[in-house]
Design an enzyme around this catalytic site. Structure first.
Site, PDB file in Angstrom:
ATOM      1  N   TYR A 102       0.866  -1.088   0.043  1.00 43.57           N
ATOM      2  CA  TYR A 102       0.131  -0.084   0.153  1.00 43.57           C
ATOM      3  C   TYR A 102       0.932   1.313   0.026  1.00 43.57           C
ATOM      4  O   TYR A 102       2.028   1.353   0.838  1.00 43.57           O
ATOM      5  CB  TYR A 102      -0.761  -0.084   1.180  1.00 43.57           C
ATOM      6  CG  TYR A 102      -1.623   1.135   1.294  1.00 43.57           C
ATOM      7  CD1 TYR A 102      -2.720   1.317   0.430  1.00 43.57           C
ATOM      8  CD2 TYR A 102      -1.440   2.319   2.323  1.00 43.57           C
ATOM      9  CE1 TYR A 102      -3.538   2.426   0.834  1.00 43.57           C
ATOM     10  CE2 TYR A 102      -2.442   3.202   2.545  1.00 43.57           C
ATOM     11  CZ  TYR A 102      -3.300   3.487   1.708  1.00 43.57           C
ATOM     12  OH  TYR A 102      -4.184   4.475   1.786  1.00 43.57           O
ATOM     13  N   ASP A 173       0.195  -7.259   6.704  1.00 42.24           N
ATOM     14  CA  ASP A 173      -0.852  -6.519   6.600  1.00 42.24           C
ATOM     15  C   ASP A 173      -1.963  -7.452   5.851  1.00 42.24           C
ATOM     16  O   ASP A 173      -1.863  -7.701   4.604  1.00 42.24           O
ATOM     17  CB  ASP A 173      -0.500  -5.210   5.685  1.00 42.24           C
ATOM     18  CG  ASP A 173      -1.758  -4.298   5.329  1.00 42.24           C
ATOM     19  OD1 ASP A 173      -2.820  -4.763   5.418  1.00 42.24           O
ATOM     20  OD2 ASP A 173      -1.324  -3.262   5.263  1.00 42.24           O
ATOM     21  N   LYS A 198     -11.604  -0.681   5.290  1.00 41.81           N
ATOM     22  CA  LYS A 198     -11.741  -1.454   4.008  1.00 41.81           C
ATOM     23  C   LYS A 198     -12.851  -3.010   4.336  1.00 41.81           C
ATOM     24  O   LYS A 198     -14.050  -2.299   4.725  1.00 41.81           O
ATOM     25  CB  LYS A 198     -10.682  -2.254   3.463  1.00 41.81           C
ATOM     26  CG  LYS A 198      -9.290  -1.284   3.547  1.00 41.81           C
ATOM     27  CD  LYS A 198      -9.446  -0.051   2.841  1.00 41.81           C
ATOM     28  CE  LYS A 198      -8.603   1.044   2.847  1.00 41.81           C
ATOM     29  NZ  LYS A 198      -7.184   0.797   2.664  1.00 41.81           N
TER      30      LYS A 198
HETATM   31  C1  LIG Z   1      -5.961   1.492   2.944  1.00 39.89           C
HETATM   32  C2  LIG Z   1      -4.859   0.614   3.525  1.00 39.89           C
HETATM   33  C3  LIG Z   1      -4.064   0.938   4.577  1.00 39.89           C
HETATM   34  C4  LIG Z   1      -4.110   2.260   5.287  1.00 39.89           C
HETATM   35  O1  LIG Z   1      -5.290   2.134   6.054  1.00 39.89           O
HETATM   36  P1  LIG Z   1      -6.145   3.502   6.357  1.00 39.89           P
HETATM   37  O2  LIG Z   1      -7.380   3.218   6.996  1.00 39.89           O
HETATM   38  O3  LIG Z   1      -6.774   4.012   5.060  1.00 39.89           O
HETATM   39  O4  LIG Z   1      -5.455   4.445   7.013  1.00 39.89           O
HETATM   40  C5  LIG Z   1      -3.011   0.046   4.856  1.00 39.89           C
HETATM   41  N1  LIG Z   1      -2.793  -1.283   4.139  1.00 39.89           N
HETATM   42  C6  LIG Z   1      -3.456  -1.447   3.120  1.00 39.89           C
HETATM   43  C7  LIG Z   1      -3.222  -2.852   2.565  1.00 39.89           C
HETATM   44  C8  LIG Z   1      -4.424  -0.508   2.598  1.00 39.89           C
HETATM   45  O5  LIG Z   1      -5.122  -1.108   1.842  1.00 39.89           O
END
Ligand SMILES: *Cc1c(COP(=O)(O)O)cnc(C)c1O
Length: 379
Positions: A102, A173, A198
């Site tokens: 990301y 992640d 998400k």
């Molecule tokens: C969106 C995202 C983030 C960051 O998260 P936020 O809630 O936007 O701060 C981190 N890792 C991945 C894979 C993401 O899609």
């Protein structure tokens, strides 16, 4: 009780809400900054909402249960969670990181953490020899799988065994698959992070982030950072994510089903050069995915024949919205080169194949014929 996943999405491990006795089915929003003490030297277990809040705690219990963790911490965003996590490291420490992360994580590492003398090697953890990059200062391996947006799949068990052998903290992640399709702690990771914004929230209405850990030691270190830096999730936002998670399993089933249908449609479109989706048997990560995930998710990336066509599609979709973010019930299309990966260097983008002809779709739960009709008219 040992409930199954779909049940745990609604109740967590514990169907008794010990905080209240009205019988409320929906967990209350404890909209309070502070808590009264029964007397000198005694506490209800709650002192101040930066440290503990019952609504946030309920959410943390549910997420902890879904990821089979020891403890889960809920933050105000995914980036707040990763920022807090990086406070585990000290000047001189070295971290091996995926190179197709990301974009916000790469920005954090390069512009905030590097300034504090933490160093990084960005590699393709799906292909490169990780051990070659380990130095005496290496403290951790940080990966995403599948990656954003190119859908490269890393073998989590294999990296876990390398991390264990060298005494490194292994962080995954898990935003892209959510705990419904993948549980990295069960495969040997030490820490899971999520953008709760998400799939967990699932409705594109709230920012949130999580860290889930597999040990008491990590929990204590991170709880200390959490209460000190003060980036915990607010009570109302905790409640929104709790509500979102209740339907996580059924949303993801439908989203994945829609994603498969769109992939099939793209494959028959002669203006589409490539489709990157780990659920395709000829995707290089297909076999590993089947061993470590229970599904392939609802994120897909594709390459069209020209940059003009990519831009035309972005300007022509009607039902599908041209927007950043992913994982919600609404189908969104993004242009990684100018959006999520705008802060990644041209050279790194090129290396990862993120070009002007690459588009990414986060597939929602709409009727599939409406989605395909919209794509068809946009093409
Ligand atoms: C969106 C995202 C983030 C960051 O998260 P936020 O809630 O936007 O701060 C981190 N890792 C991945 C894979 C993401 O899609």
């Amino acid at each position: 009780m040992d409930y199954k996943f779909t049940t745990k999405c609604i109740y967590g491990d514990n169907t008794n809400n010990t905080c209240e006795n009205t019988g409320a089915i929906s967990f209350p929003i404890y909209q309070t900054a502070t808590f009264a003490h029964p007397g000198l030297g005694s506490s209800t277990g709650y002192d101040y909402s930066r440290l503990q809040n019952p609504t946030r705690e309920q959410l943390e219990n549910v997420v902890c249960s879904l990821e089979n963790g020891f403890d889960a911490l809920a933050f105000s965003s995914g980036m707040a969670a990763i920022t807090a996590l990086m406070e585990l490291f000290h000047p001189g420490d070295h971290v091996i990181s995926g190179n197709d992360l990301y974009g916000g994580s790469i920005r954090l590492f390069n512009h905030i953490n590097r300034k504090n003398q933490i160093t990084f090697d960005f590699i393709d953890t799906s292909k490169d020899d990780i051990e070659k990059h380990i130095t005496p200062s290496t403290k951790a391996i940080f990966i995403e799988t599948p990656t954003n947006p190119m859908m490269n799949v890393t073998d989590i068990r294999k990296v876990a065994s390398i991390a264990r052998k060298h005494g490194l903290l292994f962080i995954v992640d898990n935003t892209f698959l959510s705990p419904y399709f993948q549980n990295p702690l069960d495969l040997g990771a030490d820490v899971v992070v999520h953008s709760g914004t998400k799939f967990m929230g699932g409705h594109n209405d709230t920012l949130a982030g999580f860290i889930v850990v597999n040990s008491k030691e990590l929990s204590e270190k991170l709880r200390f950072i959490f209460k000190t830096v003060g980036s915990g999730l607010a009570p109302f936002d905790s409640w929104l994510i709790l509500r979102g998670i209740k339907t996580l399993a059924i949303r993801l089933e439908r989203q994945q089903q829609n994603a498969f249908a769109i992939v099939q449609w793209l494959l028959t479109n002669e203006k589409v050069k490539n489709v990157y989706y780990p659920g395709l048997p000829d995707h290089p990560g297909y076999e590993i995915s089947k061993l470590q995930s229970s599904g392939f998710g609802s994120m897909l990336t594709f390459e069209v024949e020209s940059a003009d066509l990519a831009r035309h599609i972005l300007g022509s979709v009607k039902l599908i919205r041209f927007a950043e973010s992913l994982g919600g019930v609404e189908t969104l299309i993004t242009y990684p080169i100018t959006q999520t990966h705008a802060d990644v260097s041209d050279e790194d983008r090129e290396k990862n194949g993120i070009t002007e002809t690459i588009l990414r779709i986060s597939v929602g739960i709409e009727d599939i014929s409406d989605l395909i009709n919209d794509l068809a008219q946009a093409f």
